[in-house]
Design a protein around this motif. Structure first.
Motif, PDB file in Angstrom:
ATOM      1  N   ARG A 115       2.137   1.821  -3.402  1.00  0.00           N
ATOM      2  CA  ARG A 115       1.037   2.262  -4.256  1.00  0.00           C
ATOM      3  C   ARG A 115       0.756   3.751  -4.039  1.00  0.00           C
TER       4      ARG A 115
ATOM      5  N   GLU B  76       0.826  -1.216   0.000  1.00  0.00           N
ATOM      6  CA  GLU B  76       0.000   0.000   0.000  1.00  0.00           C
ATOM      7  C   GLU B  76       0.856   1.259   0.000  1.00  0.00           C
TER       8      GLU B  76
ATOM      9  N   SER C 103      -6.718  -3.048  -7.023  1.00  0.00           N
ATOM     10  CA  SER C 103      -6.318  -1.745  -6.501  1.00  0.00           C
ATOM     11  C   SER C 103      -5.108  -1.196  -7.245  1.00  0.00           C
TER      12      SER C 103
ATOM     13  N   ALA D 189      -9.471  -3.236 -13.870  1.00  0.00           N
ATOM     14  CA  ALA D 189      -9.809  -3.205 -12.443  1.00  0.00           C
ATOM     15  C   ALA D 189     -11.296  -3.502 -12.239  1.00  0.00           C
TER      16      ALA D 189
ATOM     17  N   THR E 259     -13.210  -6.475 -10.160  1.00  0.00           N
ATOM     18  CA  THR E 259     -14.218  -6.144  -9.162  1.00  0.00           C
ATOM     19  C   THR E 259     -15.508  -6.904  -9.421  1.00  0.00           C
TER      20      THR E 259
ATOM     21  N   GLU F 243      -6.090  -6.895  -4.247  1.00  0.00           N
ATOM     22  CA  GLU F 243      -4.839  -6.139  -4.315  1.00  0.00           C
ATOM     23  C   GLU F 243      -4.472  -5.837  -5.768  1.00  0.00           C
TER      24      GLU F 243
END
Length: 204
Positions: free
Chosen positions: A152, A149, A184, A195, A199, A181
């Protein structure tokens, strides 16, 4: 007091346990301990933690403030009162308490691990990365996710890809957590269609 503390923390470690029953037992144990010893800091922490976890902010504040007044160098007080300070938005005070706990208990990964989120909430991903790396060196199982994270947020996408590859090798790529992950990271790098596809697959 020890029983109250164990019961208060039990729902973290096993979400399948009967939460309402454990909370009631934890509060009863804390009350019993405080009846026997009104200055029992461990019981105050347990009761304050239960109040905090179930959104009784006023009740939690009373117990944590009292525990801190009695034992300002107690690592557990600093740890859980620091969590409370984060919850109510006092991020600098939360950071101060977590750093003090870390200084008193330098071999525990809990304090740097917790401090990472405080630093993220302050908009300090570079400092969070350093702290996550420290937590990882001490054995935190969640630190690799924090490191990912941080990369990112810092837009260090090559490093983020390497971190994700370590977390989610090919044999784990289908894991829902790994998919999230990956989603994201794709979103952060502008690959929105890919993405969204992930999802949809996860939510479907």
């Amino acid at each position: 007091a020890g029983r109250a503390f164990a019961l208060a923390l039990s729902e973290i470690w096993d979400p399948w346990l009967p939460t309402a029953e454990l909370v009631a037992q934890g509060r009863a144990s804390a009350a019993e301990a405080l009846k026997l010893d009104p200055e029992n800091v461990e019981a105050m922490i347990a009761r304050g933690y239960l109040a905090m976890k179930h959104w009784d902010v006023a009740g939690a504040r009373v117990d944590f403030e009292r525990a801190y007044a009695l034992a300002p160098e107690n690592v557990d007080v600093l740890n859980f009162y620091g969590d409370f300070q984060k919850l109510v938005g006092n991020l600098r005070e939360a950071e101060r308490m977590k750093r003090k706990a870390m200084a008193l208990d330098p071999l525990s990964f809990v304090h740097p691990h917790d401090l990472v989120q405080v630093l993220f909430d302050q908009g300090r991903p570079r400092d969070a990365l350093v702290m996550a790396q420290r937590a990882e060196s001490l054995g935190s199982p969640s630190a690799p996710y924090q490191i990912l994270e941080a990369h990112r947020q810092l837009k260090q996408f090559d490093e983020a890809e390497r971190a994700l590859a370590e977390l989610c090798p090919a044999e784990k790529a289908g894991n829902p957590g790994c998919k999230i992950e990956r989603m994201s990271l794709l979103a952060a790098t502008g690959h929105l269609a890919e993405a969204r596809a992930i999802t949809a697959a996860v939510s479907g």
